[in-house]
Structure formats: C-alpha cells, structure tokens
Scaffold this motif. Structure first.
Motif, PDB file in Angstrom:
ATOM      1  N   TRP A 157       0.855  -1.190   0.000  1.00 60.78           N
ATOM      2  CA  TRP A 157       0.000   0.000   0.000  1.00 60.78           C
ATOM      3  C   TRP A 157       0.889   1.237   0.000  1.00 60.78           C
ATOM      4  CZ3 TRP A 157      -5.314  -0.281  -0.252  1.00 60.78           C
ATOM      5  CH2 TRP A 157      -5.850  -1.557  -0.101  1.00 60.78           C
ATOM      6  N   ASP A 158       1.244   1.666  -1.179  1.00 66.36           N
ATOM      7  CA  ASP A 158       2.164   2.796  -1.310  1.00 66.36           C
ATOM      8  C   ASP A 158       1.951   3.431  -2.676  1.00 66.36           C
ATOM      9  OD1 ASP A 158       4.147   4.588  -0.671  1.00 66.36           O
ATOM     10  OD2 ASP A 158       5.706   3.081  -0.328  1.00 66.36           O
ATOM     11  N   THR A 159       2.474   4.619  -2.845  1.00 70.89           N
ATOM     12  CA  THR A 159       2.406   5.325  -4.118  1.00 70.89           C
ATOM     13  C   THR A 159       3.812   5.722  -4.528  1.00 70.89           C
ATOM     14  OG1 THR A 159       0.217   6.206  -3.596  1.00 70.89           O
ATOM     15  CG2 THR A 159       1.459   7.321  -5.339  1.00 70.89           C
ATOM     16  N   ILE A 160       4.191   5.383  -5.743  1.00 73.73           N
ATOM     17  CA  ILE A 160       5.536   5.701  -6.223  1.00 73.73           C
ATOM     18  C   ILE A 160       5.615   7.172  -6.605  1.00 73.73           C
ATOM     19  CG2 ILE A 160       7.285   5.195  -7.971  1.00 73.73           C
ATOM     20  CD1 ILE A 160       6.778   2.974  -5.898  1.00 73.73           C
ATOM     21  N   THR A 161       6.664   7.838  -6.114  1.00 69.85           N
ATOM     22  CA  THR A 161       6.834   9.266  -6.380  1.00 69.85           C
ATOM     23  C   THR A 161       7.975   9.567  -7.344  1.00 69.85           C
ATOM     24  OG1 THR A 161       8.229   9.468  -4.406  1.00 69.85           O
ATOM     25  CG2 THR A 161       5.861   9.904  -4.153  1.00 69.85           C
ATOM     26  N   SER A 162       8.918   8.628  -7.496  1.00 73.69           N
ATOM     27  CA  SER A 162      10.021   8.829  -8.442  1.00 73.69           C
ATOM     28  C   SER A 162      10.624   7.477  -8.801  1.00 73.69           C
ATOM     29  CB  SER A 162      11.106   9.749  -7.861  1.00 73.69           C
ATOM     30  OG  SER A 162      11.722   9.137  -6.735  1.00 73.69           O
ATOM     31  N   VAL A 163      11.261   7.433  -9.971  1.00 75.15           N
ATOM     32  CA  VAL A 163      11.901   6.194 -10.416  1.00 75.15           C
ATOM     33  C   VAL A 163      13.275   6.501 -10.990  1.00 75.15           C
ATOM     34  CG1 VAL A 163       9.760   4.945 -10.892  1.00 75.15           C
ATOM     35  CG2 VAL A 163      10.795   6.337 -12.695  1.00 75.15           C
ATOM     36  N   ASP A 164      14.175   5.528 -10.872  1.00 73.11           N
ATOM     37  CA  ASP A 164      15.498   5.596 -11.482  1.00 73.11           C
ATOM     38  C   ASP A 164      15.653   4.353 -12.348  1.00 73.11           C
ATOM     39  OD1 ASP A 164      18.149   5.710 -12.221  1.00 73.11           O
ATOM     40  OD2 ASP A 164      18.951   5.883 -10.194  1.00 73.11           O
ATOM     41  N   LEU A 165      15.716   4.562 -13.666  1.00 77.63           N
ATOM     42  CA  LEU A 165      15.784   3.449 -14.612  1.00 77.63           C
ATOM     43  C   LEU A 165      17.157   3.336 -15.267  1.00 77.63           C
ATOM     44  CD1 LEU A 165      12.341   4.024 -16.401  1.00 77.63           C
ATOM     45  CD2 LEU A 165      12.821   2.807 -14.271  1.00 77.63           C
ATOM     46  N   THR A 166      18.169   3.942 -14.653  1.00 83.15           N
ATOM     47  CA  THR A 166      19.476   4.020 -15.308  1.00 83.15           C
ATOM     48  C   THR A 166      20.407   2.857 -14.984  1.00 83.15           C
ATOM     49  OG1 THR A 166      20.327   5.385 -13.487  1.00 83.15           O
ATOM     50  CG2 THR A 166      19.375   6.535 -15.387  1.00 83.15           C
ATOM     51  N   GLY A 167      20.130   2.122 -13.927  1.00 84.45           N
ATOM     52  CA  GLY A 167      21.039   1.056 -13.522  1.00 84.45           C
ATOM     53  C   GLY A 167      20.574  -0.321 -13.937  1.00 84.45           C
ATOM     54  N   ASP A 168      21.336  -1.336 -13.525  1.00 85.21           N
ATOM     55  CA  ASP A 168      20.945  -2.717 -13.789  1.00 85.21           C
ATOM     56  C   ASP A 168      19.720  -3.103 -12.977  1.00 85.21           C
ATOM     57  OD1 ASP A 168      22.964  -3.140 -15.594  1.00 85.21           O
ATOM     58  OD2 ASP A 168      24.377  -3.906 -14.101  1.00 85.21           O
TER      59      ASP A 168
END
Length: 323
Positions: free
Chosen positions: A82-93
C-alpha cells in the motif's frame, strides 16, 4: 523506519494489467511486488456492472472482480504494498522506485501498469451520476442502453467512434459538441453524418447532469456557446468522450512516449525502449482500453520479464565460463 524491498519483478499499478502480470510472475517464481498506487484495483473499482469479462455468464461487479484478481495474485505469492511511487530511477541494472511512504523498491525487472484516466468535464452531477447513466466507455457500457436514447459528448475521433459504436445498441444517438465543426478524421465524420440514427447538436456546452426521481440520469442541461441560451436534452445515457490521460508523469524524460503521453512499446510486445522495463495495459494502449486487453498485456509483460532475466542470467554464466 524506511525499508528497501527487493524483487525480481516490480510492478507499479494494481489494475487488471498489474495483477495479471503478478499472477504470471509469481507462478514463474519471480516473487513480484505490486505497489498499488492511488487507486488500488484500477478503474474497475469505480465500475459497477461488468458483462464483458470472459468466464462469467452473469453480470459481475467491477470491485469484486478486482478483489478476486488480487486474492489470486496473493495466493500464488505476490506481495501487495500500500504505497504510491513518487520517483523512479531506470538508469542502472536494478530499477529503483521511491515510495511516498519513504520505502524504496528495487526490481530486476519493472512492469509499468499505471493505467490511464478518462478526462471528465468537471461539471455538477457528472461524478455523482457516474455508473447511473453517465459513462466514459461506450464499449464497456453501451450494451445496457439497448433500445434507448443516448448522447455522446465530444468532437474528436473518440467521440465519433463511440457514437458510431452506440448505434449497435441505442435507437437514437445525439452527438453534442461545443463548437460548430468536429476535429475527427474526415472518414469518421462522413460515417457519422451518413448514419440515420445519429444527430448532432452544435455549439452546446454541458452545464450539468440532471438526475430523475429514481437517482438515474434524466437529462443534460445545456448552454449555447454562441447565444448563451439555456436548454435541456432528455436522455437515458451520456457518454463523455473527450479523451484519456495516461498516468505516465513519473516516466517523462526516462522512457519513450508519444505526443499524448502514452508509453511507446515495440509493436506486438510490452517492451519499452529500456530492456527489462515493460508497459502493460492502458498506459500504452490508446485504442482498446479494455480490462481483458489490459490483462493480456500484463501476462505478456510477465512472460517477457521472465525471458529477459533468463537471457541475462545465461549471458552472465557464459561470460564467467569464458573468462
């Protein structure tokens, strides 16, 4: 205390696409985590009667269907957060997502199933009568208006397509547009104007949706955009068809999108332009937008995620042996 949750398959979104991906991912041993977001269960949780989802001869309720999907996903090993994503980092493995709770989620693969929301007019009575005569999906709800009169609000391709579709069920379809010309493609306009069941009201703005004594939609209050004259149109159903907005704000500048914000995938697959990141459901589908198609792409995303991890593991083993 903030916690870091790690998984082989991280899923953002908990509608039919996200939960179908979770079911297939869990059965493949990927121990998926589903971060449910602001609307757990997706748009079906605000839908009442569902009559077109395979496997049920009788009408079922949207919220019930999503509860069953979630229960099935959990039964086979999915963790629901039960959470809401506020940011993502798609640069790594490893793909990293930050939750509003302060928790961090790390996935070897990522399935984006954040969906899309219908655009609404924002006038009185619209939300109160949603599911009681007001809808944003003719394909979903048109069947309930057999032999009745309906109106469609809008002037683009979506509105014209919805109006044409509704002629399969309704005896009369009225297209209401706030301007004196349509934005839809000419071939669609030609079909619309030639159809004997469809009439058009030009230069009319919806002022409010009006309920009858039974609590169902009775009429629309209109205002002429040129003269200001007020009026009403009686109707059994109203379909708001002014477009959809995909929930892709998190991924702007990080994944390829089209001009309207839908994620771009490799044709016939859920693969985005970043290997290991997959898009499922309405977040990449501006054509069909059905629960069954969302579930199908969720399945595809999980299968492709499994293959991606297997290929990555094989490549790593091969490199180690060669070294």
């Amino acid at each position: 205390m903030a916690t870091t949750h790690k998984t082989r398959m991280l899923i953002i979104g908990s509608g039919p696409a996200g939960l179908s991906a979770a079911i297939y991912g869990a059965r493949a041993g990927m121990e998926p985590i589903v971060v449910q977001g602001l609307q757990p269960g997706g748009q079906l949780t605000i839908t009442t009667d569902v009559e077109n989802y395979p496997g049920f001869r009788e009408v079922i309720q949207g919220p019930w269907l999503m509860q069953e999907m979630q229960a099935q996903a959990e039964h086979v090993g999915t963790r629901m957060m039960w959470d809401t994503i506020t940011s993502v980092d798609l640069t790594g493995d490893v793909f990293v997502a930050q939750g509003d709770s302060g928790d961090t989620y790390e996935g070897d693969t990522l399935v984006i199933a954040t969906g899309a929301q219908a655009k609404w007019l924002g006038v009185p009575g619209e939300q109160e009568l949603s599911g009681k005569g007001v809808s944003a999906c003719a394909t979903c709800d048109g069947f309930f208006y057999r032999g009745k009169k309906v109106v469609v609000i809008g002037g683009g391709n979506t509105a014209v397509e919805e109006a044409l579709y509704l002629t399969n069920h309704a005896t009369e379809v009225v297209l209401i547009h706030r301007r004196d010309s349509l934005r839809a493609e000419k071939i669609l306009q030609d079909r619309l104007f030639a159809h004997p069941k469809i009439t058009t009201l030009w230069n009319k703005r919806i002022d409010r949706f009006l309920a009858g004594a039974d609590g169902q939609l009775r009429a629309l209050a209109l205002i002429d955009t040129e003269t200001g004259e007020q009026g009403e149109i009686l109707t059994d159903g109203a379909f708001v068809a002014i477009g959809h907005a995909p929930a892709t704000e998190l991924f702007k500048g990080k994944l390829a999108m089209d001009e309207t914000g839908y994620l771009i995938v490799e044709p016939g697959t859920p693969k985005t332009d970043i290997p290991g990141v997959f898009a499922a459901g309405d977040v990449s589908d501006h054509v069909y937008r059905q629960a069954i198609t969302a579930a199908g792409t969720g399945c595809m995303a999980a299968l492709d995620a499994e293959r991606y991890l297997a290929a990555k593991h094989f490549a790593g083993v091969t490199e180690t042996v060669q070294y």
